[in-house]
Enzyme design. Structure first.
Site, short mmCIF file in Angstrom:
data_model
loop_
_atom_site.label_atom_id
_atom_site.label_comp_id
_atom_site.label_asym_id
_atom_site.label_seq_id
_atom_site.Cartn_x
_atom_site.Cartn_y
_atom_site.Cartn_z
N ASN A 152 0.85 -1.19 0.00
CA ASN A 152 0.00 0.00 0.00
C ASN A 152 0.89 1.24 0.00
O ASN A 152 1.71 1.42 0.90
CB ASN A 152 -0.91 -0.02 1.23
CG ASN A 152 -1.91 1.12 1.24
OD1 ASN A 152 -1.56 2.27 1.01
ND2 ASN A 152 -3.17 0.81 1.51
N HIS A 204 1.90 1.22 5.89
CA HIS A 204 2.56 2.21 6.74
C HIS A 204 3.94 1.78 7.18
O HIS A 204 4.91 2.55 7.11
CB HIS A 204 1.68 2.53 7.95
CG HIS A 204 2.22 3.65 8.78
ND1 HIS A 204 3.05 3.44 9.85
CD2 HIS A 204 2.05 4.99 8.68
CE1 HIS A 204 3.37 4.60 10.38
NE2 HIS A 204 2.78 5.56 9.70
N HIS A 210 -3.86 -4.41 7.98
CA HIS A 210 -4.06 -3.28 8.90
C HIS A 210 -3.17 -3.47 10.12
O HIS A 210 -3.38 -4.35 10.93
CB HIS A 210 -5.50 -3.08 9.35
CG HIS A 210 -5.73 -1.68 9.89
ND1 HIS A 210 -5.91 -0.59 9.08
CD2 HIS A 210 -5.76 -1.20 11.15
CE1 HIS A 210 -6.07 0.50 9.81
NE2 HIS A 210 -5.97 0.16 11.09
N GLY A 211 -2.18 -2.61 10.21
CA GLY A 211 -1.31 -2.60 11.37
C GLY A 211 -0.21 -3.65 11.36
O GLY A 211 0.53 -3.77 12.34
N GLU A 233 -8.73 0.39 -2.97
CA GLU A 233 -9.58 0.47 -1.79
C GLU A 233 -10.47 1.69 -1.91
O GLU A 233 -10.01 2.77 -2.30
CB GLU A 233 -8.73 0.58 -0.52
CG GLU A 233 -7.86 -0.63 -0.24
CD GLU A 233 -7.05 -0.48 1.02
OE1 GLU A 233 -6.58 -1.52 1.53
OE2 GLU A 233 -6.86 0.66 1.49
N HIS A 290 -5.73 3.56 -1.61
CA HIS A 290 -7.06 3.91 -1.11
C HIS A 290 -7.39 5.31 -1.61
O HIS A 290 -6.78 6.29 -1.18
CB HIS A 290 -7.05 3.87 0.43
CG HIS A 290 -8.37 4.17 1.05
ND1 HIS A 290 -8.57 4.13 2.42
CD2 HIS A 290 -9.58 4.51 0.52
CE1 HIS A 290 -9.83 4.43 2.69
NE2 HIS A 290 -10.46 4.68 1.55
#
Length: 240
Positions: free
Chosen positions: A7, A214, A191-192, A70, A43
């Protein structure tokens, strides 16, 4: 082991902080693919806080692996998706005041809307994934509306403060995978996830792809995108 979808939203976050032209998320996508990324995820938010429509159009022409878009399940986003035709779409919830996506879609509570959006997108050949919490109700609802994939929200696992809680959340994810597979759904997750916690999720039976952003962009700021992606590939395989 699962494949890696990188991402690149937060490359665009840095760019938008100064409303300038760099760093270019398209260039980041090229470097990620050269380093072994199996897909690129972006996204396109309704508030356009990072990725812009222009980015998605260019990425559609340049990504050599697959492009995962997304987006919120809104009429505006559906129209954009039908124009761009990414390789697949992940439907996500969205609130303007959130810093990042805070939870999964309530598919069960919005069956008619979700069914309509999924039918529109899959009707033109774009497979749809539902970003959901690892709950039986949401998984079964995703199967009911005939989505092809789910993406399990790994936030509770990633944010666990101790080993006992982490193990509990991992078990919930594993159960979610099994329920999904038994309902004919293909399973992704994200996620995370970080270099330190990804391997246990990668080992879950039936897991196909992990979408991670991230932590990769954070490392890329220090060591470069290619090394950051290569090391995440190693981490997924338990070799980092």
């Amino acid at each position: 082991m699962p494949t890696l979808g990188v991402n690149i939203d937060h490359v665009a976050t840095i760019r938008q902080a100064r409303q300038t032209v760099e760093p270019d998320p398209v260039a980041a996508a090229v470097l990620a693919e050269l380093a072994g990324a199996d897909g690129i995820t972006v996204h396109l938010r309704e508030d356009r806080r990072h990725i812009q429509e222009r980015d998605v159009h260019i990425l559609r022409q340049t990504v050599q692996t697959h492009l995962n878009l997304e987006m919120a399940p809104t009429d505006e986003m559906v129209a954009i998706a039908l124009e761009i035709k990414p390789d697949y779409i992940t439907l996500v919830p969205e609130r303007r005041e959130e810093v990042t996506t805070e939870g999964g879609l309530d598919v069960a509570g919005n069956l008619s809307q979700m069914r309509k959006v999924v039918a529109q997108l899959q009707g033109v050949g774009i497979p749809v994934s539902m970003f959901i919490d690892p709950e039986r109700l949401q998984i079964e609802a995703s199967a009911q509306i005939e989505a092809k994939f789910i993406e399990l929200h790994t936030g509770s696992y990633a944010e666990a403060k101790n080993e006992a809680t982490r193990h509990k959340e991992l078990t919930i994810l594993a159960d979610g995978c099994n329920i999904a597979i038994n309902h004919g759904l293909r399973v992704n997750a994200g996620h995370g996830l970080t270099y330190e916690n990804v391997y246990s999720v990668a080992c879950l039976k039936g897991m196909e792809e992990l979408n991670i952003g991230h932590t990769i962009v954070s490392k890329a700021v220090l060591v470069g995108m290619e090394r950051a992606v290569r090391e995440m590939k190693l981490a997924i395989n338990g070799k980092f």
